[in-house]
Design a protein around this motif. Structure first.
Motif, PDB file in Angstrom:
ATOM      1  N   GLU A  30     -96.833  52.585 -25.046  1.00 45.59           N
ATOM      2  CA  GLU A  30     -95.479  52.429 -24.514  1.00 45.59           C
ATOM      3  C   GLU A  30     -95.339  51.098 -23.772  1.00 45.59           C
ATOM      4  OE1 GLU A  30     -94.749  55.871 -22.103  1.00 45.59           O
ATOM      5  OE2 GLU A  30     -95.040  57.232 -23.785  1.00 45.59           O
ATOM      6  N   LEU A  31     -96.380  50.728 -23.029  1.00 40.16           N
ATOM      7  CA  LEU A  31     -96.323  49.486 -22.272  1.00 40.16           C
ATOM      8  C   LEU A  31     -96.285  48.263 -23.192  1.00 40.16           C
ATOM      9  CD1 LEU A  31     -98.744  50.377 -19.345  1.00 40.16           C
ATOM     10  CD2 LEU A  31     -96.276  49.956 -19.173  1.00 40.16           C
ATOM     11  N   LEU A  47     -95.087  45.171 -15.509  1.00 39.23           N
ATOM     12  CA  LEU A  47     -95.678  45.869 -16.650  1.00 39.23           C
ATOM     13  C   LEU A  47     -97.152  45.525 -16.811  1.00 39.23           C
ATOM     14  CD1 LEU A  47     -92.731  45.544 -19.191  1.00 39.23           C
ATOM     15  CD2 LEU A  47     -93.537  47.648 -18.101  1.00 39.23           C
ATOM     16  N   TRP A  48     -97.518  44.255 -16.614  1.00 41.27           N
ATOM     17  CA  TRP A  48     -98.920  43.859 -16.724  1.00 41.27           C
ATOM     18  C   TRP A  48     -99.764  44.537 -15.643  1.00 41.27           C
ATOM     19  CZ3 TRP A  48    -101.332  42.429 -20.777  1.00 41.27           C
ATOM     20  CH2 TRP A  48    -100.695  41.700 -21.764  1.00 41.27           C
ATOM     21  N   GLU A  49     -99.193  44.765 -14.460  1.00 42.44           N
ATOM     22  CA  GLU A  49     -99.918  45.494 -13.410  1.00 42.44           C
ATOM     23  C   GLU A  49    -100.200  46.921 -13.872  1.00 42.44           C
ATOM     24  OE1 GLU A  49     -97.765  45.316  -9.721  1.00 42.44           O
ATOM     25  OE2 GLU A  49     -97.783  43.126  -9.702  1.00 42.44           O
ATOM     26  N   ARG A  50     -99.228  47.544 -14.502  1.00 44.34           N
ATOM     27  CA  ARG A  50     -99.407  48.905 -15.010  1.00 44.34           C
ATOM     28  C   ARG A  50    -100.433  48.934 -16.142  1.00 44.34           C
ATOM     29  NH1 ARG A  50     -93.546  50.943 -16.290  1.00 44.34           N
ATOM     30  NH2 ARG A  50     -94.746  52.638 -17.223  1.00 44.34           N
ATOM     31  N   VAL A  51    -100.434  47.890 -16.979  1.00 42.63           N
ATOM     32  CA  VAL A  51    -101.415  47.789 -18.066  1.00 42.63           C
ATOM     33  C   VAL A  51    -102.817  47.736 -17.477  1.00 42.63           C
ATOM     34  CG1 VAL A  51    -102.334  46.221 -19.833  1.00 42.63           C
ATOM     35  CG2 VAL A  51     -99.889  46.738 -19.782  1.00 42.63           C
ATOM     36  N   GLU A  52    -102.992  46.928 -16.454  1.00 37.08           N
ATOM     37  CA  GLU A  52    -104.309  46.795 -15.843  1.00 37.08           C
ATOM     38  C   GLU A  52    -104.783  48.124 -15.262  1.00 37.08           C
ATOM     39  OE1 GLU A  52    -106.705  43.726 -12.961  1.00 37.08           O
ATOM     40  OE2 GLU A  52    -104.534  43.871 -12.707  1.00 37.08           O
ATOM     41  N   LYS A  53    -103.910  48.837 -14.574  1.00 33.43           N
ATOM     42  CA  LYS A  53    -104.273  50.137 -14.004  1.00 33.43           C
ATOM     43  C   LYS A  53    -104.650  51.134 -15.094  1.00 33.43           C
ATOM     44  CE  LYS A  53    -101.446  49.649  -9.881  1.00 33.43           C
ATOM     45  NZ  LYS A  53    -100.246  50.102  -9.158  1.00 33.43           N
TER      46      LYS A  53
END
Length: 90
Positions: A30-31, A47-53
């Protein structure tokens, strides 16, 4: 005072953690889509912060996470995600 969980609640929680890898892979899919469609730098950064997490929760090797985050290329992320999905189905 802590409330005891019912057996049903315990089973739901247990199944969640058993399927956490699949949940995180779906979230990453989804990301990737959201990153392709992001129209502002600020939204991409969030969004990139969420990808990293999500990658951390998937226990991806730190070197791989660092590489993907330094590139910040949706194409690189999508290719690696494709490989991770193939590996999870084995």
């Amino acid at each position: 005072m802590a409330k005891e969980r019912s057996q049903y609640q315990k089973n739901v929680i247990s199944r969640y953690y058993e399927n956490l890898d699949n949940i995180m892979l779906s979230k990453l899919q989804e990301l990737v889509t959201e990153l392709y469609l992001a129209d502002s730098k600020a939204k991409q950064d969030r969004l990139w912060e969420r990808v990293e997490k999500a990658m951390v929760k998937l226990k991806i090797k730190p070197a791989m996470i660092e590489h993907i985050m330094s590139q910040r290329s949706v194409t690189v992320l999508a290719k690696n995600l494709e490989d991770w999905l193939k590996a999870s189905k084995k």
